[in-house]
Write an enzyme that holds these catalytic residues in place. Sequence first.
Site, short mmCIF file in Angstrom:
data_model
loop_
_atom_site.label_atom_id
_atom_site.label_comp_id
_atom_site.label_asym_id
_atom_site.label_seq_id
_atom_site.Cartn_x
_atom_site.Cartn_y
_atom_site.Cartn_z
N HIS A 132 -7.34 4.06 -2.89
CA HIS A 132 -6.42 4.15 -4.04
C HIS A 132 -6.46 2.91 -4.91
O HIS A 132 -5.95 2.93 -6.02
CB HIS A 132 -5.00 4.45 -3.59
N GLY A 133 -7.02 1.82 -4.44
CA GLY A 133 -7.04 0.62 -5.28
C GLY A 133 -7.74 -0.51 -4.56
O GLY A 133 -8.40 -0.29 -3.54
N CYS A 191 3.61 7.82 -6.23
CA CYS A 191 2.98 6.83 -7.10
C CYS A 191 1.55 7.30 -7.34
O CYS A 191 0.90 7.82 -6.43
CB CYS A 191 2.99 5.47 -6.42
#
Lengths: 476, 142
Positions: free
Chosen positions: A399-400, A98
């Site tokens: 990552h977020g 992902c």
Amino acid sequence: MDLNRLSKKSGTEWWLAPFGRMRVPGILFASEELVRAMDEKVLEQVANVAGLPGIVRASFAMPDAHWGYGFPIGGVAAFSQEAGGVISAGGVGFDISCGVRTLRTGLSIDEVEPRRAALADALFRAVPCGVGSTGPVHLSPAELDDLMLGGARWSVKKGFGKAADLETIEEEGVMAGADPDAVSSEAKKRQRDQLGTLGSGNHYLEVQEVVEIFAPEIAAAYQLRASEVVVSIHCGSRGLGHQIGTDYLKSMLAEAGRHGIDLPERELACAPIDSGLGQHYLGAMRAAMNCAMANRQVIAHLVRETFSEIFPAAELTLLYDVSHNTCKEEEHEVDGQKRRLFVHRKGATRAFGPGHPALPAVYRAFGQPVLIGGSMGTASYVLAGTTEGMGRAFGSAVHGAGRSLSRHEATRRWKGRAVVDALAGHGILVRSPSLRGVAEEAPGAYKDVGAVVDAAEQAGLARKVARLRPLVCIKG
Amino acid sequence: MPNILPRWEHFDHQSDIGVRGLGRSREEAFVQAAQALTAVVTDPARLVARASVRVSCQAPDDEMLLVAWLNAIIYEMATRGMIFGRFTVACQGMRLDGEMTGERIDRERHQPAVEVKAATVTCLRVACDETGVWTAQCVVDV
């Protein structure tokens, strides 16, 4: 999380001393506020990973870490094959490779604004998303095998995008060492109609405006300018990766005892890197990485087609494409010596610093673009890898935003229609086939992405380059 | 037999969602866990029984049998583009024969919230308590 169990090394670095089965310390990079907000499960998972055979230096957690499967999401760990190290299907997860791809449009906000609603509708029609969606290509078995070997390069050969795109994709769009024979027929069947689909859950396609530049020199190298519009795509290897994760978790659990691995938690299922099973998993996982890059390449093509209908003069160029659920063999310096290591990044983005040979020539002097997704209502960020970060956590960053509330709790608190209307009131157009899905992804269910990237920068993991504001969000 | 009605529920996991089935037997708990799985995606009451699919799975223990059963349903959902609202389960030792009945996904009518990637071994438990109530649960990745 109880801070009494940790020793504070700096404002953004917290150590868990080895105890019990731990072979190395646990190291959390986060502000005190973010650490306090983390679930105790994160520390338990960091400690469990620290006990796996062949782990090198430490078990790391990024500022966005939260409770995952075996590894925390936001976990980084490297293993040495020579030291009996392992590869873990749980450490990569079910959503193999992902990642995020960001495209520059060359358009200003003033050019896009009058056609924004039409653009949102057209993108929603063009890019398949949500449960039950199928892509623009039905793959024959031979085509799927070629795709698993060729990655984004396969997509370009098939007419999806441009050869120039490959220069700014991690691994230049093709992960070497993929083995389609290590992928089950079930995994292949699950993928045959899914190429070019976004998926659902936290996956999205966003049109965004560059609203703030933090590092003008790096932003110039990345060709990012304030008030310009970009497009970001967040998705992975779709059904192929999901089934490979399922298949190998089962095999690794069944064989752990035979390899003398005593697992503290079943989700940590792993195999020695130099075992047959370990090598098969590596081959299958790399096939899924190629599938993910091919998938984002096809979606980018659909985005370009859509833009060309509405903005005929627009030329969309690729800023970068980087994954955040992977295990990659890399060279890192440990205690003054260069070592080949298998670096697991579960919900963590590779963030190589300036000068690294793996970076595209155009960015090599500035560090790798690190693409960070926020929630629908807040912001996303472009960061740059740093020299300091290479020594911190094997060249890894966040990552977020990371969830702060469960999906269950989110649907208790918010209704999808109200979320869509509220975001529209803030100038963000949401298009989704599922209002319940929107409620589960409500901005309030996520941590403050600004605090997460600030902590990443303060910890030296990566440097802030630009902030992006969502204009249109396509949610699966 | 314990005096309970078979039922399902969801439980919290920070990233994803837990599915739990409760019943008077292992089979009933497995059927209810499957209902909970469907409810992650859509309201089971919206589903019409149009077609059936049979699956068989085996595992070394009850818990891995639950994971195998739920993953078999997830696989059929993904490859057939269907969603299932009724389930039957028959177990012999560590072998499960199941049947699921449902229909093709209709995005307008079903409003599917999220695609399930996999049943995981997180919070995995299959057990019978002292009153004879069976619980079958795990977290599913969405």
